[in-house]
Scaffold this motif. Structure first.
Motif, PDB file in Angstrom:
ATOM      1  N   ALA A  19       0.691  -1.353   0.174  1.00 39.32           N
ATOM      2  CA  ALA A  19       0.012  -0.109   0.130  1.00 39.32           C
ATOM      3  C   ALA A  19       0.849   1.248  -0.259  1.00 39.32           C
ATOM      4  N   THR A  20       1.816   1.236   0.813  1.00 46.32           N
ATOM      5  CA  THR A  20       2.824   2.477   0.822  1.00 46.32           C
ATOM      6  C   THR A  20       3.491   2.486  -0.572  1.00 46.32           C
ATOM      7  N   TYR A  21       3.832   1.394  -1.206  1.00 45.81           N
ATOM      8  CA  TYR A  21       4.576   1.420  -2.555  1.00 45.81           C
ATOM      9  C   TYR A  21       3.372   2.269  -3.591  1.00 45.81           C
ATOM     10  N   CYS A  22       2.261   1.614  -3.662  1.00 48.26           N
ATOM     11  CA  CYS A  22       1.174   2.169  -4.497  1.00 48.26           C
ATOM     12  C   CYS A  22       1.155   3.507  -4.140  1.00 48.26           C
TER      13      CYS A  22
ATOM     14  N   ILE B  99      -4.194   8.234  -2.219  1.00 50.04           N
ATOM     15  CA  ILE B  99      -4.648   7.025  -2.520  1.00 50.04           C
ATOM     16  C   ILE B  99      -5.932   6.474  -1.904  1.00 50.04           C
ATOM     17  N   PHE B 100      -6.795   5.830  -2.698  1.00 45.50           N
ATOM     18  CA  PHE B 100      -8.048   5.282  -2.103  1.00 45.50           C
ATOM     19  C   PHE B 100      -7.560   3.810  -1.862  1.00 45.50           C
ATOM     20  N   VAL B 101      -7.844   3.397  -0.431  1.00 48.23           N
ATOM     21  CA  VAL B 101      -7.240   2.068  -0.317  1.00 48.23           C
ATOM     22  C   VAL B 101      -8.626   1.605  -0.015  1.00 48.23           C
ATOM     23  N   ASN B 102      -8.978   0.405  -0.355  1.00 46.25           N
ATOM     24  CA  ASN B 102     -10.288  -0.402  -0.021  1.00 46.25           C
ATOM     25  C   ASN B 102      -9.868  -1.798   0.332  1.00 46.25           C
ATOM     26  N   VAL B 103     -10.323  -1.825   1.749  1.00 46.75           N
ATOM     27  CA  VAL B 103     -10.171  -3.278   2.359  1.00 46.75           C
ATOM     28  C   VAL B 103     -11.325  -3.966   2.244  1.00 46.75           C
ATOM     29  N   CYS B 104     -11.270  -5.139   1.386  1.00 45.48           N
ATOM     30  CA  CYS B 104     -12.364  -6.099   1.516  1.00 45.48           C
ATOM     31  C   CYS B 104     -12.628  -7.002   2.458  1.00 45.48           C
TER      32      CYS B 104
ATOM     33  N   TYR C   7      -6.060   3.974  -6.817  1.00 47.28           N
ATOM     34  CA  TYR C   7      -6.734   3.060  -6.032  1.00 47.28           C
ATOM     35  C   TYR C   7      -6.269   1.841  -5.884  1.00 47.28           C
ATOM     36  N   LEU C   8      -6.166   1.090  -4.609  1.00 51.92           N
ATOM     37  CA  LEU C   8      -5.651  -0.055  -4.213  1.00 51.92           C
ATOM     38  C   LEU C   8      -6.815  -0.722  -3.451  1.00 51.92           C
ATOM     39  N   THR C   9      -7.355  -1.994  -4.048  1.00 51.80           N
ATOM     40  CA  THR C   9      -8.512  -2.710  -3.466  1.00 51.80           C
ATOM     41  C   THR C   9      -7.775  -4.136  -3.010  1.00 51.80           C
ATOM     42  N   VAL C  10      -7.726  -4.500  -1.839  1.00 53.71           N
ATOM     43  CA  VAL C  10      -7.322  -5.633  -1.392  1.00 53.71           C
ATOM     44  C   VAL C  10      -8.454  -6.573  -0.706  1.00 53.71           C
ATOM     45  N   TYR C  11      -8.317  -7.960  -0.983  1.00 53.00           N
ATOM     46  CA  TYR C  11      -9.085  -8.919  -0.546  1.00 53.00           C
ATOM     47  C   TYR C  11      -8.599  -9.584   0.687  1.00 53.00           C
TER      48      TYR C  11
END
Ligand code: IPE
Ligand code: IPE
Ligand code: MG
Length: 268
Positions: free
Chosen positions: A72-75, A155-160, A82-86
């Protein structure tokens, strides 16, 4: 005839040499001006990573959560929007109770850290998934973190979390059916955009690149609607071993694809 044959051989040689040269020239560094706007990751392989080291599965989740912070930091640093993680699926409740509890504790630890750092790191944090089954204390922290980060512009971080795509689509259908029953909407006026806007991902562009580490070549109920034209990248690397270089490789692969969206010409 003879000279033509000669020309062909020569041309073949040139092509072979050129082809070889070209291959060695393929960069492992992404073009930072053509990054995918939205990257989604199925953070898989924690259990196998631990098993290989004769450690409990929870140790894999712990190292996997560090990988998430790092990526996430790198992105954020390179300018992915936008970073979305499952992180936990609607099906993952079927795991042993102690594993589920360990994952919830790691998530709580992450959210507590996020509460302290989202403003400094300019992160807009959101959680996608069914909140009804999330432990109350964790849920309150999630909501607080979302509130604290909602004006951030990085960044938008979306945690699923307790996320399942079928569950998400089912809830969207229920919402639209409710509007029909209330007389606010005619069934034939339901559009694809209305469905999109009824999902957890409302307002977020579809993922350009979806990465699944761990060697599994499946989607496991992740972003089924949103991935209609996403590019997939699969790698055998287990999530705890995933690093910035692996992400670079995935992005380079993405940048070498031709996305046509059903048309003839590649579109950017
Ligand atoms: C992904 O790693 C984390 C979650 C699903 C919560 P896994 O725990 O699925 O790891 P493997 O697939 O067993 O290696
Ligand atoms: C997908 O991984 C869910 C997350 C990474 C959170 P799983 O390990 O649950 O998926 P399957 O069971 O291998 O399909
Ligand atoms: Mg797995």
């Amino acid at each position: 005839m003879h000279s033509y044959a000669c020309f062909s051989v020569e041309r073949g040689l040139v092509m072979a040499l050129f082809g070889k040269k070209k291959r060695t020239l393929i960069s492992h560094k992404p073009d930072m001006n053509a990054l995918p706007k939205h990257i989604a990751i199925i953070m898989d392989g924690n259990g196998r990573w631990a098993k290989k080291r004769h450690l409990p599965r929870t140790a894999g989740h712990s190292v996997g959560s560090e990988t998430f912070r790092k990526i996430a930091t790198y992105c954020n640093d390179i300018g992915v929007k936008y970073l979305t993680v499952y992180a936990f699926s609607t099906e993952n409740w079927s795991r042993p109770q102690e594993e589920v509890s360990a994952i919830m504790s790691l998530l709580k630890k992450y959210v507590l850290e996020a509460i302290d750092s989202v403003e400094k790191d300019n992160i807009h944090l959101r959680f996608w998934g069914d909140r009804s089954r999330i432990p109350k204390e964790l849920l309150e922290l999630m909501e607080y973190a979302e509130k604290k980060s909602e004006t951030m512009t990085g960044i938008f971080v979306n945690v699923c979390l307790n996320y399942g795509s079928r569950d998400e689509i089912t809830k969207a259908v229920q919402k639209l059916a409710g509007a029909v029953r209330a007389g606010e909407l005619e069934p034939e006026n339901i559009t694809a955009d209305m469905v999109s806007e009824s999902l957890y991902s409302a307002g977020t562009p579809d993922p350009d690149l979806i990465i699944r580490p761990s060697g599994e070549i499946r989607v496991s109920n992740f972003l089924l609607w949103q991935s209609a034209y996403s590019e997939y990248y699969f790698t055998d690397v287990l999530w705890p071993d995933f690093d910035e270089r692996e992400l670079d490789r995935a992005i380079v692969s993405f940048q070498n694809r031709s996305r046509r969206f059903g048309g003839v010409e590649a579109k950017k």
